[in-house]
Design a protein around this motif. Structure first.
Motif, PDB file in Angstrom:
ATOM      1  N   TRP A   1       0.816  -1.220   0.000  1.00  0.00           N
ATOM      2  CA  TRP A   1       0.000   0.000   0.000  1.00  0.00           C
ATOM      3  C   TRP A   1       0.847   1.266   0.000  1.00  0.00           C
ATOM      4  O   TRP A   1       0.533   2.226  -0.719  1.00  0.00           O
ATOM      5  CB  TRP A   1      -0.946  -0.001   1.194  1.00  0.00           C
TER       6      TRP A   1
ATOM      7  N   ARG B   1       2.196   1.842  -3.487  1.00  0.00           N
ATOM      8  CA  ARG B   1       1.149   2.331  -4.396  1.00  0.00           C
ATOM      9  C   ARG B   1       0.899   3.820  -4.174  1.00  0.00           C
ATOM     10  O   ARG B   1       0.831   4.595  -5.128  1.00  0.00           O
ATOM     11  CB  ARG B   1      -0.155   1.555  -4.190  1.00  0.00           C
ATOM     12  N   LEU B   2       0.750   4.204  -2.918  1.00  0.00           N
ATOM     13  CA  LEU B   2       0.475   5.609  -2.615  1.00  0.00           C
ATOM     14  C   LEU B   2       1.635   6.497  -3.039  1.00  0.00           C
ATOM     15  O   LEU B   2       1.437   7.594  -3.553  1.00  0.00           O
ATOM     16  CB  LEU B   2       0.201   5.761  -1.117  1.00  0.00           C
TER      17      LEU B   2
ATOM     18  N   THR C   1      -6.539   3.847 -11.204  1.00  0.00           N
ATOM     19  CA  THR C   1      -5.348   3.555 -10.410  1.00  0.00           C
ATOM     20  C   THR C   1      -4.177   3.176 -11.293  1.00  0.00           C
ATOM     21  O   THR C   1      -3.191   2.635 -10.823  1.00  0.00           O
ATOM     22  CB  THR C   1      -5.636   2.394  -9.439  1.00  0.00           C
TER      23      THR C   1
ATOM     24  N   GLN D   1       4.965  -3.239  -6.416  1.00  0.00           N
ATOM     25  CA  GLN D   1       4.197  -3.196  -5.160  1.00  0.00           C
ATOM     26  C   GLN D   1       4.232  -4.520  -4.405  1.00  0.00           C
ATOM     27  O   GLN D   1       4.074  -4.556  -3.191  1.00  0.00           O
ATOM     28  CB  GLN D   1       2.732  -2.819  -5.424  1.00  0.00           C
TER      29      GLN D   1
ATOM     30  N   VAL E   1      -6.591  -3.578  -7.501  1.00  0.00           N
ATOM     31  CA  VAL E   1      -7.159  -2.484  -6.712  1.00  0.00           C
ATOM     32  C   VAL E   1      -8.053  -1.683  -7.644  1.00  0.00           C
ATOM     33  O   VAL E   1      -7.584  -1.084  -8.609  1.00  0.00           O
ATOM     34  CB  VAL E   1      -6.059  -1.585  -6.129  1.00  0.00           C
TER      35      VAL E   1
ATOM     36  N   GLU F   1      -8.053  -5.751  -3.315  1.00  0.00           N
ATOM     37  CA  GLU F   1      -8.552  -4.675  -2.466  1.00  0.00           C
ATOM     38  C   GLU F   1      -9.930  -5.051  -1.903  1.00  0.00           C
ATOM     39  O   GLU F   1     -10.833  -5.442  -2.640  1.00  0.00           O
ATOM     40  CB  GLU F   1      -8.681  -3.377  -3.261  1.00  0.00           C
TER      41      GLU F   1
ATOM     42  N   SER G   1     -13.214  -3.713  -0.648  1.00  0.00           N
ATOM     43  CA  SER G   1     -13.991  -2.486  -0.740  1.00  0.00           C
ATOM     44  C   SER G   1     -15.435  -2.864  -1.039  1.00  0.00           C
ATOM     45  O   SER G   1     -15.720  -4.009  -1.389  1.00  0.00           O
ATOM     46  CB  SER G   1     -13.439  -1.586  -1.852  1.00  0.00           C
TER      47      SER G   1
ATOM     48  N   ASN H   1      -7.880  -3.769   2.946  1.00  0.00           N
ATOM     49  CA  ASN H   1      -8.600  -2.512   2.752  1.00  0.00           C
ATOM     50  C   ASN H   1      -7.620  -1.352   2.615  1.00  0.00           C
ATOM     51  O   ASN H   1      -6.647  -1.263   3.361  1.00  0.00           O
ATOM     52  CB  ASN H   1      -9.534  -2.279   3.951  1.00  0.00           C
ATOM     53  N   LYS H   2      -7.884  -0.464   1.667  1.00  0.00           N
ATOM     54  CA  LYS H   2      -6.978   0.647   1.402  1.00  0.00           C
ATOM     55  C   LYS H   2      -6.787   1.541   2.634  1.00  0.00           C
ATOM     56  O   LYS H   2      -5.700   2.088   2.854  1.00  0.00           O
ATOM     57  CB  LYS H   2      -7.504   1.483   0.238  1.00  0.00           C
ATOM     58  N   SER H   3      -7.811   1.662   3.448  1.00  0.00           N
ATOM     59  CA  SER H   3      -7.723   2.547   4.619  1.00  0.00           C
ATOM     60  C   SER H   3      -6.845   1.962   5.717  1.00  0.00           C
ATOM     61  O   SER H   3      -6.176   2.702   6.451  1.00  0.00           O
ATOM     62  CB  SER H   3      -9.122   2.812   5.178  1.00  0.00           C
TER      63      SER H   3
ATOM     64  N   GLY I   1      -4.795  -0.965   5.137  1.00  0.00           N
ATOM     65  CA  GLY I   1      -3.687  -1.720   4.573  1.00  0.00           C
ATOM     66  C   GLY I   1      -2.315  -1.178   4.930  1.00  0.00           C
ATOM     67  O   GLY I   1      -1.399  -1.953   5.236  1.00  0.00           O
TER      68      GLY I   1
END
Length: 244
Positions: A19, A22-23, A39, A48, A113, A159, A161, A212-214, A216
């Motif tokens: 993660w 990726r960010l 994305t 990643q 994702v 991911e 979601s 989860n992205k939040s 992860g």
């Protein structure tokens, strides 16, 4: 075999790396003024899943595989039957006393994702094609006429979601789909897919992880199926390595 707690902690590190990488890649693209749809900015950055390569390298080294037998960058091409070659994400090749090389293992790492509807079929077709290609090449003696079958691994990170976990309608204009696909989400379809890969012996082992992205970046992840956990995946690999 490593303790489950130790493997879990290393898997969390791999998820964190996934993660944060990726960010970071998305941020660099924005700084450069690169406009990528969805994305794609992170996807085109690659790397990643390198954290999972480190987990597998750690496992291999603990179980008698040497550094020069493990390939995670460069020299990843293996011959195919339907195409000249394909790059795998991790390859283990051992030099025999006879001087011949033996393919011990090959691993495919994938993630998704967003863009679930667009990419699900692509991911499944890639995995099936890669398996068919290398197993047919093995049958035809690409790795030596008397070589034992290599261990093939498939690992998917999806991911978690609302869009990946809500049931999706299937189109049936002419014939009915198999019942197990009705009222399934993309997450459930990936789980079914991985289980069927094992059922049909397309791969020796498969792992299916969701994150989860939040949460992860904190290393949080889930394993929807007991048959597709990292521990089961690694245990299969170690069993093959020890017996090779």
């Amino acid at each position: 075999m490593p303790a489950k707690d130790e493997l879990d902690e290393r898997t969390k590190e791999a998820i964190r790396f996934f993660w944060t990488t990726r960010l970071s890649q998305q941020g660099k693209n924005m700084d450069r003024g690169v406009q990528n749809q969805g994305t794609r900015g992170a996807v085109t950055g690659g790397k990643q899943l390198d954290g999972f390569l480190e987990v597998l390298r750690w496992i291999l080294l603990k179980n008698g595989v040497t550094e020069d037998e493990i390939f995670t960058s460069g020299k990843l091409e293996l011959p195919g039957f339907y195409r000249p070659s394909k790059q795998w994400d991790l390859v283990v090749v051992r030099q025999q006393q006879s001087g011949e090389k033996r393919l011990i293992a090959a691993v495919e790492l994938k993630s998704q994702v967003g863009s679930f509807g667009n990419n699900f079929n692509n991911r499944t077709e890639e995995a099936m094609g890669s398996s068919l290609d290398i197993l047919t090449a093995y049958r035809e003696g690409a790795f030596g006429d008397s070589a034992p079958s290599p261990w093939l691994g498939y690992l998917m990170v999806l991911e978690e979601s609302p869009k990946s976990t809500v049931p999706v309608r299937v189109a049936e204009p002419h014939f009915n789909v198999f019942e197990e696909f009705r009222d399934t989400s993309y997450a459930q379809r990936y789980e079914l897919f991985c289980k069927k890969l094992l059922l049909e012996r397309n791969y020796t082992a498969a792992a299916f992880l969701m994150s989860n992205k939040s949460f992860g970046p904190e290393g949080n992840y889930g394993e929807p199926s007991d048959d597709l956990t990292m521990y089961t995946f690694v245990r299969s690999l170690v069993g093959h390595i020890v017996g090779s």
